[in-house]
Design a protein around this motif. Structure first.
Motif, PDB file in Angstrom:
ATOM      1  N   MET A 121       0.849  -1.211  -0.114  1.00 23.42           N
ATOM      2  CA  MET A 121       0.118   0.042   0.040  1.00 23.42           C
ATOM      3  C   MET A 121       0.799   1.337  -0.125  1.00 23.42           C
ATOM      4  O   MET A 121       0.624   2.178  -0.705  1.00 23.42           O
ATOM      5  N   GLU A 126      -0.990  -1.441  -5.899  1.00 20.89           N
ATOM      6  CA  GLU A 126      -2.298  -1.992  -6.328  1.00 20.89           C
ATOM      7  C   GLU A 126      -2.510  -1.567  -7.759  1.00 20.89           C
ATOM      8  O   GLU A 126      -3.182  -2.149  -8.564  1.00 20.89           O
ATOM      9  N   PHE A 505      -6.513  -0.255  -2.324  1.00 15.63           N
ATOM     10  CA  PHE A 505      -5.913  -1.473  -2.425  1.00 15.63           C
ATOM     11  C   PHE A 505      -6.858  -2.597  -2.482  1.00 15.63           C
ATOM     12  O   PHE A 505      -6.829  -3.452  -3.328  1.00 15.63           O
TER      13      PHE A 505
END
Length: 510
Positions: A121, A126, A505
């Motif tokens: 993250m 992501e 995410f």
């Protein structure tokens, strides 16, 4: 120390012990697609930046770790279930190219998984993980990205819905708790005893607000707002307190919810009307990035694009673009960034179908410059009760050839800024649509003036009435089924996390 599985094709089959039928069945599942098209392309190089090459214990296999994060969101499993699948589920092991049944390969503790997720993250991996999965599925299924559709869906993070009174009270509570811990409570002792008892030291904490009668809500909110402003002013000259995040949060709430008014020559804090508070205001101190939409409520908006096929065609629908924004940001602003992102990945569509909120003239022109045909209705900006330019008959160049009553112009003038059309005023006498007609009248002439923007919108409105537009646009509703599957299959509409990084995410990997 960094440990990476290079995902090199193996000389020997590590799953030789499986029977032929079981092996064929396994190849027909999602695990084969993940193993061949997604797993080798995971961005482990970027993740390795968070580890040292010359210090510390060896990491878990970073390929396995990143793949595990993707599979967890894809199957909507808890951390405990994810680690059990790693240890016991043959499909997960096959997808992650695990070669040996050792603790080193199959065992991972919960803290390691949590740490991998936090690092991913922080690096915002992501986006790359989604691009790898989307591009891999496009290649595996042989799907063309020439026709796509776009829409948005509302998602809620794991935050409590607070009214304005609880929002102000909770913000004050957080500040006082932090103040009590700072400098051994030296600043906390400067807060009045009444405020400390009301917001923090009272038994039951927030119960003071839960017992407020509906008829007393407005007056209680005014008192809480005054307490908020008093605390902001009291510590405005203390540099150490000003740096506190909870103090800046109080300043934000005060600016969004309150105003200072003069009453009998004295300044007084007044609460703004609810309609004056913007959608980008703080909704809950535990989720500062969440916004408010008058149509959908508190939370976030997920923009999504996917491929689609005609009725006579068969094939999977692949999601090509995802973005997460605060709920207060409208769909109008989402189209151009989406086209720029998919263009960078080489999957720009020739035709994009979207609803009215995406169909502004600005978006249509921007899409056309990229070679994309945007199929979307024109937003309704006309005054009710009056005819629009689309009611007139226009030629291919956008020039008026007749009015709604059938009268032909006596003169047409085209300049850089727009078009002016004159009609014979005698033809307007007795017209049934005279009152709603947008022309300007005088004793000697009747004039209609419009710019190029109005001309383009009128042409689009007229095209919307034709069968060609309807045939293209009816494919837009198919994306609703994708949203339904996403919500039912992953629970993404009510997430287990809060805060923009965690929400992004989860949404990207779902």
């Amino acid at each position: 120390m960094i440990r990476i599985n290079q995902a090199i094709p193996k000389l020997f089959d590590c799953f030789w012990f499986l029977g032929q039928k079981v092996r064929e069945q396994l190849k027909g599942t999602w695990a084969e697609t993940f193993r061949r098209h997604i797993f080798p392309k995971l961005p482990v190089k970027e993740l390795s930046q968070k580890y040292r090459k010359d210090f510390g214990r060896p990491t878990k296999n970073l390929h396995t770790g990143l793949g595990l994060l993707v599979l967890q969101q894809m199957h909507d499993t808890t951390d405990e279930e994810t680690l059990q699948r790693l240890a016991y589920d043959l499909r997960w092991q096959y997808a992650l190219q695990i070669e040996q049944t050792t603790d080193e390969e199959l065992y991972m503790c919960g803290r390691t998984l949590w740490g991998l997720r936090q690092k991913a993250m922080e690096l915002r991996l992501e986006e790359q993980l989604f691009a790898v999965a989307s591009d891999g599925l496009l290649g595996a299924a042989g799907v063309e990205a020439g026709r796509q559709r776009m829409d948005s869906v509302h998602v809620q993070s794991n935050m409590r819905r607070l009214g304005r009174l609880r929002l102000v009270g909770r913000t004050i509570q957080i500040f006082l708790k932090n103040l009590r811990r700072k400098a051994e409570g030296r600043w906390y002792q400067q807060v009045s005893e009444e405020q400390r008892q009301k917001y923090l030291e009272r038994k039951g904490g927030e119960e003071i607000f839960s017992r407020v009668k509906p008829s007393e809500t407005a007056s209680t909110l005014g008192l809480a707002a005054q307490d908020l402003c008093d605390l902001v002013e009291q510590f405005a000259g203390e540099p150490e307190v000003i740096k506190m995040h909870s103090y800046r949060m109080m300043q934000r709430v005060m600016g969004e919810q309150c105003r200072v008014v003069e009453e009998e020559g004295e300044p007084r804090v007044a609460v703004k009307a609810a309609k004056e508070v913007g959608g980008d205001s703080l909704q809950n101190p535990s989720d500062e990035e969440a916004g408010y939409s008058g149509h959908k409520g508190q939370g976030y908006t997920v923009q999504m694009m996917e491929t689609f096929h005609g009725e006579e065609e068969r094939g999977p629908r692949i999601i090509t673009y995802v973005e997460v924004t605060s709920a207060d940001i409208t769909d109008h602003h989402a189209l151009i960034p989406a086209l720029e992102e998919v263009q960078g990945r080489g999957i720009l569509p020739q035709q994009l179908v979207a609803d009215t909120l995406y169909g502004s003239d600005e978006n249509v022109q921007a899409a056309a410059r990229e070679g994309v045909e945007l199929v979307a209705p024109v937003p309704n900006t006309e005054k009710s009760g009056s005819l629009s330019l689309a009611a007139f008959r226009l030629d291919e160049c956008g020039l008026v050839t007749s009015c709604p009553g059938g009268q032909v112009p006596v003169r047409v003038k085209v300049v850089e800024k727009g078009v002016t059309v004159w009609f014979d005023p005698r033809g307007c006498e007795g017209c049934a649509q005279r009152e709603s007609c947008p022309v300007k009248r005088s004793r000697k002439r009747v004039r209609l003036r419009y710019d190029k923007l109005a001309m383009r919108c009128a042409q689009r409105r007229q095209a919307e009435e034709g069968p060609e537009f309807r045939e293209k646009y009816r494919m837009r509703s198919g994306i609703e089924s994708s949203f339904s599957q996403l919500e039912r299959g992953t629970g993404v509409n009510h997430l287990r996390v809060r805060g923009m990084p965690a929400v992004r995410f989860c949404v990207f990997l779902n």
